[in-house]
Design an enzyme around this catalytic site. Structure first.
Site, PDB file in Angstrom:
ATOM      1  N   HIS A   1       0.814  -1.296   0.168  1.00 41.01           N
ATOM      2  CA  HIS A   1      -0.022   0.121   0.056  1.00 41.01           C
ATOM      3  C   HIS A   1       0.918   1.343  -0.229  1.00 41.01           C
ATOM      4  CE1 HIS A   1       0.884   0.956   4.205  1.00 41.01           C
ATOM      5  NE2 HIS A   1       0.589  -0.344   4.443  1.00 41.01           N
TER       6      HIS A   1
ATOM      7  N   ASP B   1      -3.607 -19.506  12.136  1.00 42.92           N
ATOM      8  CA  ASP B   1      -2.606 -20.371  12.851  1.00 42.92           C
ATOM      9  C   ASP B   1      -2.454 -19.733  14.236  1.00 42.92           C
ATOM     10  OD1 ASP B   1       0.143 -21.027  13.716  1.00 42.92           O
ATOM     11  OD2 ASP B   1       0.585 -21.169  11.604  1.00 42.92           O
TER      12      ASP B   1
ATOM     13  N   SER C   1       2.377  -4.985   7.071  1.00 36.27           N
ATOM     14  CA  SER C   1       2.050  -4.879   5.761  1.00 36.27           C
ATOM     15  C   SER C   1       3.254  -5.386   4.664  1.00 36.27           C
ATOM     16  CB  SER C   1       1.636  -3.471   5.400  1.00 36.27           C
ATOM     17  OG  SER C   1       2.475  -2.642   5.414  1.00 36.27           O
TER      18      SER C   1
END
Length: 382
Positions: free
Chosen positions: A187, A314, A329
């Site tokens: 991003h 998980d 990210s």
């Protein structure tokens, strides 16, 4: 829609903070899209010759990011006390706004904040107007003003808060050893105060080590705490900052990679709901695999973020981080042995879930798709 945070931890000129997205005022104009009819043709092109398949090395390493803007960014106004009865902001009065990027003053190019003070002081002492060239919305404009004398600090001021650099921690998504390019974050990096995408003038990425993690909780996304390694060499430069991350040149596969050889990538049309894995660091520099579930896939006919919704399944990762945290990210998402995308956002009120973007769009912005001489079905000749 739940609130979102970009999963990138950013410290701007000594100010630590986070950048809001989508559900907040800094919406990045993500649009729902229909599946491209040309995807099948693109797939046929990719599969027509094994030598032409795009393969890259997935990352997962935590990286330090340092960038300098291509100019000086205005992030706010402040009032200059010129007398007991009067406070003014010359910058605000002449129409300059937060988010404007100052390119030059009186023809002198601005590449760092320190240049501004000297120019302003000279103009103030000579009672001269300053001509400021700046960019707003991609268009160059000119503002003229006279500095104001701060009677308390005994200096000349513009009445503006400005910034020229940013630094933070994110995750490397991929490295292409054939083209020596990388992609990270998934991003855009925006200024924390204004939400303005940072126009990169220069920058680099370096090795970083995770020292601790603040766990995510409902309504309060956590973060990776990491340090830039002093002894580390620069891994690569930063050439661009787009809605799909940062991109630049890198000459080698960084240490701690789980992959020594490239693996195939998948187009968005190949991604399916079901099990997948993300690669990320939760302690030190060791990249680990963690199980996730892709619970929704958007069919996009043009580049757009929010390509898929993922959920952390998980137990090891949930126990360590509480879900997706800032600093994740760019963490690669792998499904059926193919790199399919990167983690980009965390849902504020459900931090075990978040968005990911398709790797296809990151490869496009990095130039890898074009360099591999494969024409995307989303590009038209004119």
């Amino acid at each position: 829609m739940p609130g979102l945070l970009l999963a990138f931890f950013l410290s701007l000129s000594g100010i630590t903070g986070t950048m809001r997205s989508s559900a907040s005022p800094l919406d990045m104009n993500h649009n729902a899209a229909k599946e491209a009819a040309g995807d099948e043709n693109h797939l046929k092109a990719l599969r027509s010759n094994d030598d032409r398949k795009i393969k890259v090395i997935p990352g997962g390493q935590t990286i330090g990011v340092k960038v300098k803007s291509a100019g000086v960014l205005i992030v706010g106004h402040h009032l200059v006390e010129v007398s007991q009865q009067s406070k003014i902001s010359p910058g605000e009065n002449c129409g300059l706004q937060p988010g404007d990027l100052m390119i030059s003053i009186d023809g002198v190019k601005l590449d760092e904040v320190s240049r501004v003070a000297k120019i302003v002081e000279h103009a103030g002492k000579t009672d001269a107007f300053l001509s400021i060239t700046y960019k707003r919305g991609g268009k160059e404009r000119i503002a003229k003003l006279k500095p104001a004398y701060d009677r308390n600090d005994k200096v000349w001021r513009l009445g503006l808060y400005i910034r020229d650099s940013a630094a933070g921690v994110g995750t490397l998504t991929f490295y292409d050893p054939n083209q020596n390019v990388y992609g990270a974050l998934g991003h855009v990096i925006t200024d924390m105060n204004t939400g303005t995408p940072i126009v990169v003038g220069s920058g680099h990425i370096i090795q970083s080590s995770v020292t601790s993690i603040s766990k995510s909780q409902d309504g309060d996304p956590g973060e990776k705490r990491a340090t830039f390694l002093k002894e580390s060499q620069v891994l690569g430069n930063v050439e661009s900052n787009t809605q799909f991350g940062i991109f630049g040149k890198m000459t080698r596969n960084p240490e701690h990679s789980l992959y020594q050889e490239p693996i195939p990538v998948a187009l968005g049309s190949e991604v399916k709901e079901g099990p997948a894995q993300i690669l990320t660091v939760v302690d030190g520099q060791q990249v680990e695999r963690f199980n996730v579930e892709i619970i929704h896939v958007a069919r996009q006919s043009e580049p757009a973020t929010k390509g898929m919704v993922i959920r952390i399944t998980d137990p090891r990762l949930i126990n360590k981080t509480g879900g997706i945290v800032q600093g994740m990210s760019g963490s690669p998402i792998v499904q059926d042995g193919k790199l399919i995308g990167a983690v980009t956002h965390v849902f504020v009120n459900d931090p075990k879930s978040g968005y990911g973007c398709f790797i296809e769009w990151m490869l496009n912005d990095s130039g890898v798709l074009l360099q591999h001489d494969i024409i995307s079905p989303h590009l038209k000749a004119v």
